[in-house]
Design a protein around this motif. Sequence first.
Motif, PDB file in Angstrom:
ATOM      1  N   THR A 183       0.818  -1.236   0.147  1.00  0.00           N
ATOM      2  CA  THR A 183      -0.033   0.292   0.012  1.00  0.00           C
ATOM      3  C   THR A 183       0.757   1.376   0.296  1.00  0.00           C
ATOM      4  OG1 THR A 183      -1.367  -1.356   1.492  1.00  0.00           O
ATOM      5  CG2 THR A 183      -1.996   0.990   1.167  1.00  0.00           C
ATOM      6  N   PRO A 184       0.544   2.464  -0.747  1.00  0.00           N
ATOM      7  CA  PRO A 184       1.566   3.484  -0.922  1.00  0.00           C
ATOM      8  C   PRO A 184       1.681   4.147   0.418  1.00  0.00           C
ATOM      9  CG  PRO A 184      -0.020   3.442  -2.813  1.00  0.00           C
ATOM     10  CD  PRO A 184      -0.260   2.312  -1.839  1.00  0.00           C
ATOM     11  N   LEU A 185       0.390   4.240   1.199  1.00  0.00           N
ATOM     12  CA  LEU A 185       0.648   4.778   2.345  1.00  0.00           C
ATOM     13  C   LEU A 185       1.397   4.044   3.324  1.00  0.00           C
ATOM     14  CD1 LEU A 185      -0.902   7.231   3.867  1.00  0.00           C
ATOM     15  CD2 LEU A 185      -1.925   5.452   5.106  1.00  0.00           C
ATOM     16  N   ILE A 186       1.519   2.667   3.385  1.00  0.00           N
ATOM     17  CA  ILE A 186       2.216   2.114   4.276  1.00  0.00           C
ATOM     18  C   ILE A 186       3.685   2.016   3.802  1.00  0.00           C
ATOM     19  CG2 ILE A 186       2.663  -0.380   5.076  1.00  0.00           C
ATOM     20  CD1 ILE A 186      -0.399  -0.613   5.056  1.00  0.00           C
ATOM     21  N   PHE A 188      -0.230  11.453  -3.844  1.00  0.00           N
ATOM     22  CA  PHE A 188      -0.955  11.927  -2.882  1.00  0.00           C
ATOM     23  C   PHE A 188      -0.529  11.167  -1.550  1.00  0.00           C
ATOM     24  CE2 PHE A 188      -5.119  10.915  -0.552  1.00  0.00           C
ATOM     25  CZ  PHE A 188      -4.861  11.695   0.230  1.00  0.00           C
ATOM     26  N   GLU A 189      -0.763  10.009  -1.657  1.00  0.00           N
ATOM     27  CA  GLU A 189      -0.632   9.259  -0.266  1.00  0.00           C
ATOM     28  C   GLU A 189       0.814   9.457   0.358  1.00  0.00           C
ATOM     29  OE1 GLU A 189      -2.134   7.470  -2.943  1.00  0.00           O
ATOM     30  OE2 GLU A 189      -3.470   5.892  -2.039  1.00  0.00           O
ATOM     31  N   SER A 201      -3.647  16.821  -5.791  1.00  0.00           N
ATOM     32  CA  SER A 201      -4.615  15.755  -5.011  1.00  0.00           C
ATOM     33  C   SER A 201      -4.651  16.035  -3.437  1.00  0.00           C
ATOM     34  CB  SER A 201      -4.029  14.379  -5.300  1.00  0.00           C
ATOM     35  OG  SER A 201      -4.450  13.991  -6.657  1.00  0.00           O
ATOM     36  N   ILE A 206      -6.892  18.948  -2.935  1.00  0.00           N
ATOM     37  CA  ILE A 206      -8.342  18.520  -2.945  1.00  0.00           C
ATOM     38  C   ILE A 206      -8.751  17.747  -1.535  1.00  0.00           C
ATOM     39  CG2 ILE A 206     -10.190  17.256  -4.016  1.00  0.00           C
ATOM     40  CD1 ILE A 206      -8.335  17.724  -6.397  1.00  0.00           C
ATOM     41  N   PHE A 207      -7.892  17.022  -0.947  1.00  0.00           N
ATOM     42  CA  PHE A 207      -7.974  15.983   0.055  1.00  0.00           C
ATOM     43  C   PHE A 207      -8.369  17.078   1.347  1.00  0.00           C
ATOM     44  CE2 PHE A 207      -6.412  13.727   3.768  1.00  0.00           C
ATOM     45  CZ  PHE A 207      -7.200  12.661   3.689  1.00  0.00           C
ATOM     46  N   LEU A 247     -11.510  18.967   1.204  1.00  0.00           N
ATOM     47  CA  LEU A 247     -12.566  18.024   1.556  1.00  0.00           C
ATOM     48  C   LEU A 247     -12.518  17.319   3.095  1.00  0.00           C
ATOM     49  CD1 LEU A 247     -12.768  15.314  -1.429  1.00  0.00           C
ATOM     50  CD2 LEU A 247     -14.255  17.291  -0.880  1.00  0.00           C
ATOM     51  N   ILE A 268      -9.166  11.342  -6.058  1.00  0.00           N
ATOM     52  CA  ILE A 268      -9.849  12.238  -5.109  1.00  0.00           C
ATOM     53  C   ILE A 268     -10.611  13.149  -5.981  1.00  0.00           C
ATOM     54  CG2 ILE A 268      -7.703  13.813  -5.515  1.00  0.00           C
ATOM     55  CD1 ILE A 268      -9.225  13.128  -2.051  1.00  0.00           C
ATOM     56  N   ASN A 327      -5.539  -1.661  -1.026  1.00  0.00           N
ATOM     57  CA  ASN A 327      -4.497  -0.470  -0.780  1.00  0.00           C
ATOM     58  C   ASN A 327      -5.220   0.801  -1.020  1.00  0.00           C
ATOM     59  OD1 ASN A 327      -2.467  -2.026  -0.649  1.00  0.00           O
ATOM     60  ND2 ASN A 327      -1.789  -2.141  -2.936  1.00  0.00           N
ATOM     61  N   PHE A 348      -6.503   4.333  -0.180  1.00  0.00           N
ATOM     62  CA  PHE A 348      -6.598   5.336   0.906  1.00  0.00           C
ATOM     63  C   PHE A 348      -7.657   6.315   0.673  1.00  0.00           C
ATOM     64  CE2 PHE A 348      -4.928   9.148   3.051  1.00  0.00           C
ATOM     65  CZ  PHE A 348      -5.260   8.916   4.064  1.00  0.00           C
ATOM     66  N   THR A 349      -7.536   6.873  -0.603  1.00  0.00           N
ATOM     67  CA  THR A 349      -8.295   7.912  -0.903  1.00  0.00           C
ATOM     68  C   THR A 349      -9.784   7.740  -0.576  1.00  0.00           C
ATOM     69  OG1 THR A 349      -6.988   8.003  -2.759  1.00  0.00           O
ATOM     70  CG2 THR A 349      -8.418   9.781  -2.657  1.00  0.00           C
ATOM     71  N   SER A 387     -10.828   6.584   3.197  1.00  0.00           N
ATOM     72  CA  SER A 387     -10.816   7.572   4.211  1.00  0.00           C
ATOM     73  C   SER A 387     -11.663   8.828   3.900  1.00  0.00           C
ATOM     74  CB  SER A 387      -9.424   8.178   4.091  1.00  0.00           C
ATOM     75  OG  SER A 387      -9.165   9.007   2.839  1.00  0.00           O
ATOM     76  N   MET A 388     -12.246   9.050   2.922  1.00  0.00           N
ATOM     77  CA  MET A 388     -13.163  10.220   2.577  1.00  0.00           C
ATOM     78  C   MET A 388     -14.558   9.690   2.641  1.00  0.00           C
ATOM     79  SD  MET A 388     -11.183  12.832   2.164  1.00  0.00           S
ATOM     80  CE  MET A 388     -12.723  13.753   2.800  1.00  0.00           C
ATOM     81  N   VAL A 416      -6.306   0.924   5.878  1.00  0.00           N
ATOM     82  CA  VAL A 416      -5.540   1.787   5.767  1.00  0.00           C
ATOM     83  C   VAL A 416      -5.821   3.242   6.403  1.00  0.00           C
ATOM     84  CG1 VAL A 416      -4.299   3.234   3.855  1.00  0.00           C
ATOM     85  CG2 VAL A 416      -4.619   0.567   3.524  1.00  0.00           C
ATOM     86  N   ILE A 446      -4.964   3.200  10.069  1.00  0.00           N
ATOM     87  CA  ILE A 446      -3.554   3.485  10.331  1.00  0.00           C
ATOM     88  C   ILE A 446      -3.278   4.911  10.177  1.00  0.00           C
ATOM     89  CG2 ILE A 446      -1.084   2.986   9.338  1.00  0.00           C
ATOM     90  CD1 ILE A 446      -1.881   0.362   8.830  1.00  0.00           C
ATOM     91  N   ALA A 447      -3.715   5.551   9.247  1.00  0.00           N
ATOM     92  CA  ALA A 447      -3.596   6.891   9.180  1.00  0.00           C
ATOM     93  C   ALA A 447      -4.003   7.524  10.138  1.00  0.00           C
ATOM     94  CB  ALA A 447      -4.204   7.542   7.565  1.00  0.00           C
TER      95      ALA A 447
END
Lengths: 341, 293
Positions: free
Chosen positions: A165-168, A278-279, A294, A297-298, A301, B135, B224, B226-227, B230-231, B241, B244-245
Motif C-alpha cells: 500500500t502506498p501509504l504504508i 497523494f499518499e 490531489s 483537494i483532500f 474535503l 480524489i 490499498n 486510501f483516498t 478515508s473520505m 489503511v 492506520i492514517a
Amino acid sequence: MKHKTFFWFILPTALAMLLFIALPIVSVVIQSIFTPHEQVLKVVESCDPFGCKETTSVDQEATQKLRDAKPLGQFAGLAIYRDRGHLAVDEVKAAWQTREGLKDFFKTINNLPFYRAMGFTLTFTFVVTPLLIVFGFVIALAVNSLHRHLKGLAIFFSLLPMIVTPLIGSLILFWMVDSRGIVGTALQWLFSDPNLSLKASTGYTWIMLIVYGVWHAAPFAFVVFYAGLQTLPQDTLESSMIDGASRWQQIRYVVIPHLMPLVTFVALMQLMDNFRVFEPIVGFNAQAHATSLSWIIFNDLGGETRALSSAATTSVLTIMGVAILLSPVLIRTWHDFKVKH
Amino acid sequence: MKAKAFKQPPMLRLLSSAFILCWLFLAAFPFIWTLWGSFKVELDFFSKADWTNAVTGARTIAEHGTAFTNNGYQGAWVQEEFWKAVINTGIVCFFVVTISLTIGTLGGYALSRSGFRYTFWFLIAALIFRAMPHITLVAGYLLPFFQWNLWGILPTTIIVLVAINQPFTLWMLHSFFQKIPKELDESAKVDGCSQFQAFRHVIIPVMWPGVITTGLFSFLLAYNDFTVTSMLLSKENQTMVPKIASFLGTTQTEGNVMFAVAAVVSATAPLFVLVMFFQRQIVSGLTQGAVKG
C-alpha cells in the motif's frame, strides 16, 4: 454480436462507470461554479426599560429554507476559479506588475497554494517517470542475466515495494529516515551533522518524496521490461554480435528499439499515476514543504468545514491537467483509428 | 557456442551482481527492518542513543525482560480495535472483487466479441476514466452522498471502488478474452446456444486464469485504497489503511507510535503472502496490458 446482446452484456459495467465516474465529473463541474449560501442574518430590536437595542443573529429557519430551496448554493460563475486559493488571477497580475526579475516573480507565485501544488506535482511527475524507467530497465537487464534459480527470488523481492500500500510503504520509509531512525542516523553520521533532519528542509523533503516515488514504481517498469526481454529476437542479437557490435551497441541498437513500445506504455501509465501523487505526502507528513493537487483537494474535503466548492474547483483544474497529459496519446490513437477505417 | 558468446565478461558480471544485490537490499530491507522493530519498544525502534539498540533491543530487555515484546500488537489490535478495521477490509475486498469480476467479465467478453466501432470508443472512454485522479471523483460524490444519507457505510464504498476499478478490469479482461478463439463460442451458437448460453457453457470453463489474474489486481486496488475509504467511511466503518492514517494523528502525541508500526506490519503481511503465492499471475497481469500495446 448483435447490438441488443452487446447492450445487455455491457449494461452493468457501463452503468457503474456512468454513475460513479462520469456523473461525479459533471458534479464537480457544477459544484465548482456555486458557492454555499451565506447565513441569513436578521436584526431584532428588543426594547426594555433602559431603551431599545438592535441585535443581529442568524436566522436559522430562513437559512435552512434557502439551503433547501437551492441545495447547490449561490451561482458564482468563475469567481472561485479566480480567487486566491485557485488560479489567483489578481495576485498573479499584481506579482507580474511589481516583479523585480523573473526569480522574484516565481517566488511570489510559489506562495499561492494552487501554483505551489502545481509546481510540486509537475516536478514529481516529470522527474520520477524518466528515473523509474531507466532504473527499471537496468534492474531488468541485471535480473535477466542472473542464474535462473535466482530469478524467481529476485522478482519476489523486487515486487514488494510496488505491491505494498502506498501509504504504508511511505510510512515505513518515513520511520527509517526519521532523525532517530536508522537511515536518518546514518545520514547524520555520513555528513557529520547531528542536527540534520530530512523533514525540516524543503529540498530534502522533495528528494525524499522523489526517491520514494522511484522506489515504489520502478518494479512496475522492471516487470514490464523483463517480460519484454524474454521475447527479444535472438537472431538479431546474434547477427549484431557477428557484425562486431559491442555489448553497449547491442543494447543501444537491438534491445532498446525492441522495448520501445513498452517504454511508451510504462511512461503513459506512470505519468497518469504520478500526476495524482497523494499518499506519500500524507505518509511522509510533508505538507509543510510539498503539496500536490490531489493533496489540496483532500485537505479541502477533509477539514471541519468541508470546503466542497473549493475542492470541486481544484478537481476541475486537475482534470484539465490530466486531459493535457493524455492528449498526445488520444490524438495518436485517433489518427491510428482513422487510418484503419 | 551460443552460451559462450552470450557470457558476460567478469567485470560486467560483478557490476551487475553488485547492482542487483543493492536493489534487492533497497527493496527488502525496509520491510525486514520494520518487522524486526515492531517487536521492540519505541525507544529502541527510534533510538537517539545508539542505532544498534534497534537490533539488540537493549531498552526492550530493560523494560520487558526479553528482546521481543508484543505490546505494539496488543495495543493496536485490542486497545485501538484494529481487528474491526481488518474485518471491514475483508468485507470490502471480498465484495469489490466479486462484483467487479462479475460485471467486468460480462463487459469484457462483450467488448471482445463485438466487431462494431463503438467498442473502440468504449475502451478509449475507459482509458480516460482510468486516468482520473480518484480524489477528484470523491469530490464529486460527497455532496450527493451527504444529501441522500449514503455517506459513511460500507456498501457505498464498495460500489464506488467497483466502479473505479472497472476501466482497468475491462481492459485486462478484454485483452484476455481476445486470446480465447472466437470459434469456440461461434460453434456453440451454431449448435443452437444463445450468446449468453455460449458464454455460460463454453467460455466460463476456460476463463479462470485470466479472471484470477484480474481478480488479484481488483483485490490490490480495494486493499490499498486510501483516498476513497478515508473520505467515504465513517470512523466506525474504517478499513485498515485509513485506520492506520488516523492512528498517526492520535497515537504520535500519546507516544504510541509502536501501535502504528505494529498495525503497518499486520497490514503488510497478507500482501507478502499474496505475492508469494501469486507471483506468476501478478507478473503476467502487469505485462498483459503492455504486450497488447
